[in-house]
Design a protein around this motif. Structure first.
Motif, PDB file in Angstrom:
ATOM      1  N   SER A 292     -31.100 140.306  61.495  1.00  0.00           N
ATOM      2  CA  SER A 292     -30.001 140.912  60.737  1.00  0.00           C
ATOM      3  C   SER A 292     -29.346 142.046  61.519  1.00  0.00           C
ATOM      4  CB  SER A 292     -30.502 141.431  59.386  1.00  0.00           C
ATOM      5  OG  SER A 292     -31.406 142.508  59.573  1.00  0.00           O
ATOM      6  N   GLN A 293     -30.010 142.504  62.594  1.00  0.00           N
ATOM      7  CA  GLN A 293     -29.489 143.621  63.378  1.00  0.00           C
ATOM      8  C   GLN A 293     -28.888 143.207  64.721  1.00  0.00           C
ATOM      9  OE1 GLN A 293     -33.185 146.186  62.876  1.00  0.00           O
ATOM     10  NE2 GLN A 293     -31.496 147.644  62.598  1.00  0.00           N
ATOM     11  N   TRP A 294     -28.839 141.901  64.971  1.00  0.00           N
ATOM     12  CA  TRP A 294     -28.260 141.464  66.238  1.00  0.00           C
ATOM     13  C   TRP A 294     -27.703 140.056  66.126  1.00  0.00           C
ATOM     14  CZ3 TRP A 294     -30.639 137.624  69.412  1.00  0.00           C
ATOM     15  CH2 TRP A 294     -31.932 137.245  69.034  1.00  0.00           C
ATOM     16  N   GLU A 295     -26.825 139.749  67.065  1.00  0.00           N
ATOM     17  CA  GLU A 295     -26.236 138.419  67.149  1.00  0.00           C
ATOM     18  C   GLU A 295     -26.445 137.882  68.555  1.00  0.00           C
ATOM     19  OE1 GLU A 295     -21.953 138.418  66.721  1.00  0.00           O
ATOM     20  OE2 GLU A 295     -21.713 139.963  68.260  1.00  0.00           O
ATOM     21  N   LEU A 296     -26.391 136.573  68.680  1.00  0.00           N
ATOM     22  CA  LEU A 296     -26.589 135.909  69.957  1.00  0.00           C
ATOM     23  C   LEU A 296     -25.319 135.156  70.321  1.00  0.00           C
ATOM     24  CD1 LEU A 296     -28.348 134.952  72.329  1.00  0.00           C
ATOM     25  CD2 LEU A 296     -29.263 133.175  70.820  1.00  0.00           C
ATOM     26  N   LEU A 297     -24.730 135.525  71.452  1.00  0.00           N
ATOM     27  CA  LEU A 297     -23.542 134.847  71.949  1.00  0.00           C
ATOM     28  C   LEU A 297     -23.892 134.113  73.236  1.00  0.00           C
ATOM     29  CD1 LEU A 297     -22.478 137.912  70.857  1.00  0.00           C
ATOM     30  CD2 LEU A 297     -20.358 136.649  71.125  1.00  0.00           C
ATOM     31  N   ILE A 298     -23.816 132.791  73.197  1.00  0.00           N
ATOM     32  CA  ILE A 298     -24.027 131.980  74.382  1.00  0.00           C
ATOM     33  C   ILE A 298     -22.646 131.684  74.949  1.00  0.00           C
ATOM     34  CG2 ILE A 298     -24.957 129.832  75.319  1.00  0.00           C
ATOM     35  CD1 ILE A 298     -27.093 131.649  74.055  1.00  0.00           C
ATOM     36  N   VAL A 299     -22.415 132.077  76.190  1.00  0.00           N
ATOM     37  CA  VAL A 299     -21.125 131.836  76.826  1.00  0.00           C
ATOM     38  C   VAL A 299     -21.279 130.656  77.780  1.00  0.00           C
ATOM     39  CG1 VAL A 299     -19.241 132.783  78.184  1.00  0.00           C
ATOM     40  CG2 VAL A 299     -20.539 134.277  76.648  1.00  0.00           C
TER      41      VAL A 299
ATOM     42  N   VAL B 123     -22.492 122.917  77.029  1.00  0.00           N
ATOM     43  CA  VAL B 123     -23.756 123.340  76.421  1.00  0.00           C
ATOM     44  C   VAL B 123     -23.759 122.938  74.950  1.00  0.00           C
ATOM     45  CG1 VAL B 123     -25.122 125.360  75.767  1.00  0.00           C
ATOM     46  CG2 VAL B 123     -24.099 125.234  78.037  1.00  0.00           C
ATOM     47  N   ASN B 124     -24.865 122.371  74.511  1.00  0.00           N
ATOM     48  CA  ASN B 124     -25.039 121.975  73.114  1.00  0.00           C
ATOM     49  C   ASN B 124     -26.182 122.794  72.542  1.00  0.00           C
ATOM     50  OD1 ASN B 124     -25.783 120.793  70.690  1.00  0.00           O
ATOM     51  ND2 ASN B 124     -25.422 118.715  71.411  1.00  0.00           N
ATOM     52  N   LEU B 125     -25.910 123.550  71.494  1.00  0.00           N
ATOM     53  CA  LEU B 125     -26.922 124.428  70.914  1.00  0.00           C
ATOM     54  C   LEU B 125     -27.424 123.948  69.561  1.00  0.00           C
ATOM     55  CD1 LEU B 125     -25.304 127.836  71.837  1.00  0.00           C
ATOM     56  CD2 LEU B 125     -27.205 126.691  72.964  1.00  0.00           C
ATOM     57  N   GLY B 126     -27.132 122.714  69.220  1.00  0.00           N
ATOM     58  CA  GLY B 126     -27.550 122.196  67.927  1.00  0.00           C
ATOM     59  C   GLY B 126     -29.040 122.357  67.661  1.00  0.00           C
ATOM     60  N   TRP B 127     -29.836 122.261  68.709  1.00  0.00           N
ATOM     61  CA  TRP B 127     -31.288 122.334  68.551  1.00  0.00           C
ATOM     62  C   TRP B 127     -31.777 123.724  68.173  1.00  0.00           C
ATOM     63  CZ3 TRP B 127     -33.762 125.571  71.982  1.00  0.00           C
ATOM     64  CH2 TRP B 127     -33.033 125.958  73.099  1.00  0.00           C
ATOM     65  N   CYS B 128     -30.969 124.773  68.357  1.00  0.00           N
ATOM     66  CA  CYS B 128     -31.450 126.111  68.010  1.00  0.00           C
ATOM     67  C   CYS B 128     -30.639 126.762  66.882  1.00  0.00           C
ATOM     68  CB  CYS B 128     -31.519 127.010  69.235  1.00  0.00           C
ATOM     69  SG  CYS B 128     -29.962 127.388  70.009  1.00  0.00           S
ATOM     70  N   GLU B 129     -29.731 126.011  66.266  1.00  0.00           N
ATOM     71  CA  GLU B 129     -28.944 126.554  65.158  1.00  0.00           C
ATOM     72  C   GLU B 129     -29.821 126.941  63.975  1.00  0.00           C
ATOM     73  OE1 GLU B 129     -25.963 123.591  64.421  1.00  0.00           O
ATOM     74  OE2 GLU B 129     -24.601 124.476  65.894  1.00  0.00           O
TER      75      GLU B 129
ATOM     76  N   HIS C 105     -23.511 132.234  68.179  1.00  0.00           N
ATOM     77  CA  HIS C 105     -22.108 131.934  68.446  1.00  0.00           C
ATOM     78  C   HIS C 105     -21.994 131.336  69.840  1.00  0.00           C
ATOM     79  CE1 HIS C 105     -21.264 134.429  64.947  1.00  0.00           C
ATOM     80  NE2 HIS C 105     -22.046 135.341  65.501  1.00  0.00           N
ATOM     81  N   LEU C 106     -21.280 130.238  69.927  1.00  0.00           N
ATOM     82  CA  LEU C 106     -21.029 129.612  71.220  1.00  0.00           C
ATOM     83  C   LEU C 106     -19.608 129.946  71.626  1.00  0.00           C
ATOM     84  CD1 LEU C 106     -21.930 127.757  73.517  1.00  0.00           C
ATOM     85  CD2 LEU C 106     -21.123 125.820  72.155  1.00  0.00           C
ATOM     86  N   VAL C 107     -19.481 130.577  72.787  1.00  0.00           N
ATOM     87  CA  VAL C 107     -18.183 130.963  73.337  1.00  0.00           C
ATOM     88  C   VAL C 107     -17.955 130.095  74.566  1.00  0.00           C
ATOM     89  CG1 VAL C 107     -16.845 132.849  74.352  1.00  0.00           C
ATOM     90  CG2 VAL C 107     -18.521 133.336  72.543  1.00  0.00           C
TER      91      VAL C 107
ATOM     92  N   MET D 232     -18.099 139.935  76.084  1.00  0.00           N
ATOM     93  CA  MET D 232     -17.754 141.276  75.592  1.00  0.00           C
ATOM     94  C   MET D 232     -16.611 141.214  74.586  1.00  0.00           C
ATOM     95  SD  MET D 232     -18.213 143.854  78.849  1.00  0.00           S
ATOM     96  CE  MET D 232     -17.098 143.020  79.942  1.00  0.00           C
ATOM     97  N   ILE D 233     -15.629 140.380  74.859  1.00  0.00           N
ATOM     98  CA  ILE D 233     -14.495 140.251  73.947  1.00  0.00           C
ATOM     99  C   ILE D 233     -14.942 139.679  72.601  1.00  0.00           C
ATOM    100  CG2 ILE D 233     -12.348 138.960  73.556  1.00  0.00           C
ATOM    101  CD1 ILE D 233     -11.833 139.295  76.612  1.00  0.00           C
ATOM    102  N   SER D 234     -15.900 138.777  72.621  1.00  0.00           N
ATOM    103  CA  SER D 234     -16.368 138.119  71.395  1.00  0.00           C
ATOM    104  C   SER D 234     -17.429 138.917  70.637  1.00  0.00           C
ATOM    105  CB  SER D 234     -16.946 136.741  71.732  1.00  0.00           C
ATOM    106  OG  SER D 234     -15.953 135.936  72.329  1.00  0.00           O
ATOM    107  N   ALA D 235     -18.015 139.915  71.278  1.00  0.00           N
ATOM    108  CA  ALA D 235     -19.109 140.689  70.676  1.00  0.00           C
ATOM    109  C   ALA D 235     -18.617 141.492  69.473  1.00  0.00           C
ATOM    110  CB  ALA D 235     -19.722 141.617  71.717  1.00  0.00           C
ATOM    111  N   ASN D 236     -19.489 141.618  68.486  1.00  0.00           N
ATOM    112  CA  ASN D 236     -19.178 142.342  67.253  1.00  0.00           C
ATOM    113  C   ASN D 236     -20.005 143.602  67.072  1.00  0.00           C
ATOM    114  OD1 ASN D 236     -17.275 140.412  66.061  1.00  0.00           O
ATOM    115  ND2 ASN D 236     -19.044 139.052  66.025  1.00  0.00           N
ATOM    116  N   ALA D 237     -20.799 143.965  68.050  1.00  0.00           N
ATOM    117  CA  ALA D 237     -21.749 145.057  67.875  1.00  0.00           C
ATOM    118  C   ALA D 237     -21.392 146.280  68.703  1.00  0.00           C
ATOM    119  CB  ALA D 237     -23.158 144.584  68.235  1.00  0.00           C
ATOM    120  N   GLU D 238     -22.102 147.350  68.409  1.00  0.00           N
ATOM    121  CA  GLU D 238     -21.921 148.611  69.131  1.00  0.00           C
ATOM    122  C   GLU D 238     -22.550 148.572  70.522  1.00  0.00           C
ATOM    123  OE1 GLU D 238     -23.205 151.938  66.617  1.00  0.00           O
ATOM    124  OE2 GLU D 238     -23.173 150.493  64.983  1.00  0.00           O
ATOM    125  N   LEU D 239     -23.599 147.790  70.677  1.00  0.00           N
ATOM    126  CA  LEU D 239     -24.328 147.700  71.939  1.00  0.00           C
ATOM    127  C   LEU D 239     -24.321 146.253  72.405  1.00  0.00           C
ATOM    128  CD1 LEU D 239     -26.278 148.920  74.096  1.00  0.00           C
ATOM    129  CD2 LEU D 239     -28.150 148.379  72.526  1.00  0.00           C
TER     130      LEU D 239
END
Length: 113
Positions: free
Chosen positions: A32-39, A47-53, A61-63, A78-85
């Motif tokens: 709940s405190q972080w997100e994962l962006l695969i670029v 890249v197919n991330l269906g196996w880890c959804e 998020h797949l970018v 960085m452009i797609s990130a939603n967090a402070e860090l």
């Protein structure tokens, strides 16, 4: 959300990439405190991330970045990130279980003004 983890990848080695994502899935910091962006940086095939959804749900998020190169991939993250860090993780890195928890603690101890 406090942390965006950006994982740039170009034609990842399936074994290493799987271990990287598994280690991220085992982080002590609540998802709940972080997100994962695969670029996906111009990978062929894409890249197919269906196996880890199921593991990451709506925090995954797949970018797609069509311009090859690590700088392009990181900038897209960085452009797609939603967090402070923003924390970068290569597609063959294995973060220790408390890595994100400690990164958040460091940020909170020394906030950038």
């Amino acid at each position: 959300m406090m942390i965006s983890v950006v994982v740039p990848t170009h034609n990842p080695n399936p074994d290493y990439f799987s271990q990287t994502l598994q280690a991220l899935g085992n982080q002590s910091l609540s998802l709940s405190q972080w997100e994962l962006l695969i670029v996906d940086n111009a990978s062929l095939p894409s890249v197919n991330l269906g196996w880890c959804e199921e593991r990451f749900g709506n925090k995954l998020h797949l970018v797609r970045e069509p311009e090859p190169g690590l700088s392009h991939a990181r900038l897209a993250g960085m452009i797609s990130a939603n967090a402070e860090l923003i924390v970068f993780c290569d597609d063959d890195n294995i973060f220790e279980e408390k890595y994100l928890e400690l990164a958040l603690q460091k940020m909170q101890q020394s906030p950038v003004v």
